[in-house]
Design an enzyme around this catalytic site. Sequence first.
Site, mmCIF file in Angstrom:
data_model
loop_
_atom_site.group_PDB
_atom_site.id
_atom_site.type_symbol
_atom_site.label_atom_id
_atom_site.label_comp_id
_atom_site.label_asym_id
_atom_site.label_seq_id
_atom_site.Cartn_x
_atom_site.Cartn_y
_atom_site.Cartn_z
ATOM 1 N N CYS A 1 0.969 -1.276 -0.161
ATOM 2 C CA CYS A 1 0.157 -0.170 0.082
ATOM 3 C C CYS A 1 1.159 0.953 0.273
ATOM 4 O O CYS A 1 0.690 2.380 -0.426
ATOM 5 C CB CYS A 1 -1.266 0.015 0.771
ATOM 6 N N HIS B 1 -3.348 6.983 3.214
ATOM 7 C CA HIS B 1 -3.985 5.553 3.047
ATOM 8 C C HIS B 1 -5.031 4.765 3.479
ATOM 9 O O HIS B 1 -5.370 4.690 4.865
ATOM 10 C CB HIS B 1 -2.855 4.299 3.282
ATOM 11 N N ASN C 1 -10.418 -0.593 1.439
ATOM 12 C CA ASN C 1 -8.892 -0.407 1.461
ATOM 13 C C ASN C 1 -8.124 -0.833 -0.332
ATOM 14 O O ASN C 1 -8.702 -2.389 0.034
ATOM 15 C CB ASN C 1 -8.066 -1.682 2.538
HETATM 16 N N1 ACO Z 1 -17.415 -9.501 10.900
HETATM 17 C C1 ACO Z 1 -17.605 -9.541 12.706
HETATM 18 N N2 ACO Z 1 -16.773 -10.127 13.741
HETATM 19 C C2 ACO Z 1 -15.401 -10.904 13.154
HETATM 20 C C3 ACO Z 1 -15.230 -9.575 11.667
HETATM 21 C C4 ACO Z 1 -15.928 -9.663 10.819
HETATM 22 N N3 ACO Z 1 -16.007 -9.352 9.913
HETATM 23 N N4 ACO Z 1 -13.691 -9.892 11.741
HETATM 24 C C5 ACO Z 1 -13.063 -10.683 12.764
HETATM 25 N N5 ACO Z 1 -14.539 -10.218 13.619
HETATM 26 C C6 ACO Z 1 -13.904 -11.063 15.225
HETATM 27 C C7 ACO Z 1 -13.242 -11.582 15.680
HETATM 28 O O1 ACO Z 1 -12.897 -13.070 15.526
HETATM 29 C C8 ACO Z 1 -13.275 -11.249 16.775
HETATM 30 O O2 ACO Z 1 -14.289 -11.847 18.037
HETATM 31 P P1 ACO Z 1 -13.183 -12.823 19.346
HETATM 32 O O3 ACO Z 1 -13.592 -11.501 20.115
HETATM 33 O O4 ACO Z 1 -14.725 -14.571 19.762
HETATM 34 O O5 ACO Z 1 -12.444 -13.001 18.772
HETATM 35 C C9 ACO Z 1 -13.913 -9.723 17.223
HETATM 36 O O6 ACO Z 1 -14.275 -9.647 16.209
HETATM 37 C C10 ACO Z 1 -12.338 -8.947 17.277
HETATM 38 O O7 ACO Z 1 -11.232 -8.746 16.363
HETATM 39 P P2 ACO Z 1 -10.298 -8.191 16.264
HETATM 40 O O8 ACO Z 1 -9.233 -9.430 15.112
HETATM 41 O O9 ACO Z 1 -9.412 -8.115 17.475
HETATM 42 O O10 ACO Z 1 -10.757 -7.283 15.426
HETATM 43 P P3 ACO Z 1 -10.277 -5.868 15.174
HETATM 44 O O11 ACO Z 1 -11.004 -4.731 16.394
HETATM 45 O O12 ACO Z 1 -8.696 -5.898 15.965
HETATM 46 O O13 ACO Z 1 -9.876 -4.844 13.922
HETATM 47 C C11 ACO Z 1 -9.211 -5.729 11.704
HETATM 48 C C12 ACO Z 1 -9.562 -6.026 12.612
HETATM 49 C C13 ACO Z 1 -10.691 -4.613 11.290
HETATM 50 C C14 ACO Z 1 -8.776 -6.157 10.992
HETATM 51 C C15 ACO Z 1 -7.891 -4.255 12.174
HETATM 52 O O14 ACO Z 1 -7.390 -5.314 13.060
HETATM 53 C C16 ACO Z 1 -7.259 -3.798 11.136
HETATM 54 O O15 ACO Z 1 -7.939 -3.275 10.448
HETATM 55 N N6 ACO Z 1 -5.825 -3.929 11.109
HETATM 56 C C17 ACO Z 1 -5.523 -3.622 10.107
HETATM 57 C C18 ACO Z 1 -6.036 -4.088 8.495
HETATM 58 C C19 ACO Z 1 -5.114 -3.212 7.644
HETATM 59 O O16 ACO Z 1 -4.921 -2.411 7.925
HETATM 60 N N7 ACO Z 1 -4.648 -3.824 6.868
HETATM 61 C C20 ACO Z 1 -4.013 -3.307 5.545
HETATM 62 C C21 ACO Z 1 -2.522 -2.936 5.519
HETATM 63 S S1 ACO Z 1 -2.116 -2.440 3.944
HETATM 64 C C22 ACO Z 1 -2.130 -3.681 2.653
HETATM 65 O O17 ACO Z 1 -1.248 -3.363 2.432
HETATM 66 C C23 ACO Z 1 -2.625 -4.156 2.060
#
Ligand code: ACO
Length: 375
Positions: free
Chosen positions: A114, A254, A284
């Site tokens: 990204c 980003h 994204n």
């Molecule tokens: N819907 C419902 N529940 C979900 C979903 C979903 N789509 N996805 C995960 N959950 C659940 C999980 O299973 C977890 O449940 P549990 O507590 O029972 O285990 C709970 O929600 C919380 O999960 P977390 O992973 O802690 O959620 P978080 O608040 O961290 O959000 C997210 C997850 C959105 C992926 C966040 O961590 C994030 O944005 N990270 C950065 C990702 C990113 O930007 N990636 C791209 C980088 S750029 C590139 O190079 C492409």
Amino acid sequence: MNRFAHVTGWGMAAPDRVLTNDDLAKMVDTNDEWILSRTGISERRIAEPGESTATLAVDAALRALESTDINAKDIDLIIVATSTPEYIFPSTACIVQDKIGASRAGAFDISAACTGFIYAVNMAAQAIRTGSIENALVIGAETLSRFTNWEDRDTCVLFGDGAGAFVLQSSDQPGGVLTCVMRSDGSGESLLSLPAGGSKLPASHETVDKKQHTIQMNGREVFRFATRVMASATREAVSLASWELDDVTWVIPHQANMRIIEAAARGLRMPIEKFVINLSRYGNTSTASIPIATCEALESGRIQDGDHLVLVGFGAGLTWGALTLEWVLPERKISRAARRRRAILVFLARVRSFVRRLRRKIEGLIWGTSSNDPI
Ligand code: ACO
């Protein structure tokens, strides 16, 4: 004579097909409330059969060229930043070169996830400033939907497809791309990757069965890393430009997650209103997210002549970076009144910068700290 690299044209392309959070809730165990509150995303665009990274890149490139005085034959260099190229080889940039008829251009892809668009704009600007080229076309283009595991709710809610392009041209008018910091930390390779299809894990029945040709991500760790580097890279690039954070008109981050952008704003003690944000409609789009956000901000009139911009991003690698840009519109796109305003703004910015450097020099003399900053 000093040479400067200005963005003189811009264009974007997004597939027509919209995939909403409610649509996703029919595919995996998720819901609109979770996605919106955890990411800020409401919907994303998904490429139709027949669309690909190259077709989106070509559409964005043609729109960018249409907004300039030059045509494809004047382009010396095409750089496509992408994580989802048309093929491993040839490069997507070569396909764009052919389709738009840029018969004199060199062409290559950049793989910096990204952060790729920031790296690519910086490379093109460097080539222009050294005098080795006059005109460059820089594109961020992705079809992440083709590499998404649509059964993995952790990742499939995040990504979308699209492309954005800048035309950069040389000029003796000060401004344009000013400074850039480019950083990486390969020790984070496993945090965000597409494991199979390369030389380590060539495609096999096993890799396909294990869905190793799709995005694998440790969301929490990427989140932690992103919130740390967005603010630090912005500070560094701003300081290299001899700006203060207060001098920044717009930060174009980003577009990965609203909470990451909010954390960056808090870390920088900048109002969130200074951030250009459109991720709710596109998700994204990796390398395409910054140019798409820039295009929309330009087209809605938010970015004005003389504005100070920071483009900042992070991604797989791990990579991150930030770039400062003094936005100077091409002469033909602005009125005489706006041109006068620009001259005054540029003059005031230079006076402010001189006073700041002078102050630092005097403080250095008084407090005995050394300053190599030439006034
Ligand atoms: N819907 C419902 N529940 C979900 C979903 C979903 N789509 N996805 C995960 N959950 C659940 C999980 O299973 C977890 O449940 P549990 O507590 O029972 O285990 C709970 O929600 C919380 O999960 P977390 O992973 O802690 O959620 P978080 O608040 O961290 O959000 C997210 C997850 C959105 C992926 C966040 O961590 C994030 O944005 N990270 C950065 C990702 C990113 O930007 N990636 C791209 C980088 S750029 C590139 O190079 C492409």
